[in-house]
Enzyme design. Sequence first.
Site, PDB file in Angstrom:
ATOM      1  N   THR A  28       0.859  -1.188   0.000  1.00 49.80           N
ATOM      2  CA  THR A  28       0.000   0.000   0.000  1.00 49.80           C
ATOM      3  C   THR A  28       0.892   1.234   0.000  1.00 49.80           C
ATOM      4  O   THR A  28       1.746   1.382   0.884  1.00 49.80           O
ATOM      5  CB  THR A  28      -0.918   0.006   1.229  1.00 49.80           C
ATOM      6  OG1 THR A  28      -1.597  -1.240   1.321  1.00 49.80           O
ATOM      7  CG2 THR A  28      -1.946   1.122   1.114  1.00 49.80           C
ATOM      8  N   LYS A 140       4.128  -9.029   3.829  1.00 46.75           N
ATOM      9  CA  LYS A 140       2.781  -8.458   3.821  1.00 46.75           C
ATOM     10  C   LYS A 140       1.922  -9.342   2.916  1.00 46.75           C
ATOM     11  O   LYS A 140       1.535  -8.973   1.809  1.00 46.75           O
ATOM     12  CB  LYS A 140       2.816  -7.008   3.322  1.00 46.75           C
ATOM     13  CG  LYS A 140       1.613  -6.202   3.789  1.00 46.75           C
ATOM     14  CD  LYS A 140       1.844  -4.718   3.633  1.00 46.75           C
ATOM     15  CE  LYS A 140       0.709  -3.931   4.255  1.00 46.75           C
ATOM     16  NZ  LYS A 140       0.924  -2.470   4.135  1.00 46.75           N
ATOM     17  N   GLU A 173       4.428  -5.120  16.980  1.00 49.81           N
ATOM     18  CA  GLU A 173       4.056  -4.003  16.113  1.00 49.81           C
ATOM     19  C   GLU A 173       2.742  -3.422  16.598  1.00 49.81           C
ATOM     20  O   GLU A 173       2.284  -3.732  17.709  1.00 49.81           O
ATOM     21  CB  GLU A 173       3.923  -4.490  14.662  1.00 49.81           C
ATOM     22  CG  GLU A 173       2.902  -5.607  14.477  1.00 49.81           C
ATOM     23  CD  GLU A 173       2.947  -6.223  13.085  1.00 49.81           C
ATOM     24  OE1 GLU A 173       3.835  -5.868  12.288  1.00 49.81           O
ATOM     25  OE2 GLU A 173       2.079  -7.075  12.812  1.00 49.81           O
TER      26      GLU A 173
END
Length: 265
Positions: A28, A140, A173
């Site tokens: 993204t 990802k 995270e």
Amino acid sequence: MYWINGQQHDALAPSDRGLQFGDGCFTTARVVEGKIDLLPWHIERLQQSAQRLMLPACDWDALEYEMVRAAESIPQGVVKAILTRGSGGRGYSPKGCEHPTRIVSRSAYPMHYLQWREQGISLALSPVTLARHPLLAGLKHLNRLEQVLIRAHLDQTAADEALVLDTAGMLVECCAANLFWRKGKAVFTPDLSQAGVAGLMRRRVIELLAGSRYSLHYVSEPLETLADAEEVLVSNALMPLLPVNIAQSWHYSSRQLYDFLRPHC
């Protein structure tokens, strides 16, 4: 707006393995004045993920062109690129999958990030933990159910982002961002060899810290390490960098590291 294999379309084949199994990867990207920020890094991320997932050969020039085209003529926005294994195979077997699916989309920029940059954000501990899986750590990939559940729990709180631990109780995270904290001139970020996503803005921050007056340490530490931190930051490619005011019950007022990094992020 969506493009599938270069054609404007909003329907994906039900047999596509991205839909069937989450078999693929994505990135993204932030668009600024019609240009994709860190475009070479986004392509590199997809290439490395595709290699580790053993996806069929992709036309990388076509994908890059499609991303560039999606970003044209918009002052600010988001371009997302998804690569799936395509259709084929029997059950879980990828045999016969020779043509990956390229999906590119364009959307509006999350304007609340602009406010968060100035005001700072709050973090709350998520009850959802990330499974340790070194084979997929850092990627990802399209299997984001853990993040969906983290976000669902976060939506029930007043916090802006989540602090996420792994199943061993170590900090990893946030829901959609990487994590940094500072103690004096020492900066810490979680080791992502077991779980988590290695974000591109995390990579950028690491580069900026190299050779600076700060020392960077990759660590596997529990939540309590934030208790005596002087400063906490989160990052992703869209934010791109946000200061944290509150994490659980701990408050932070320093913006020293943020002020150093922000002009370059």
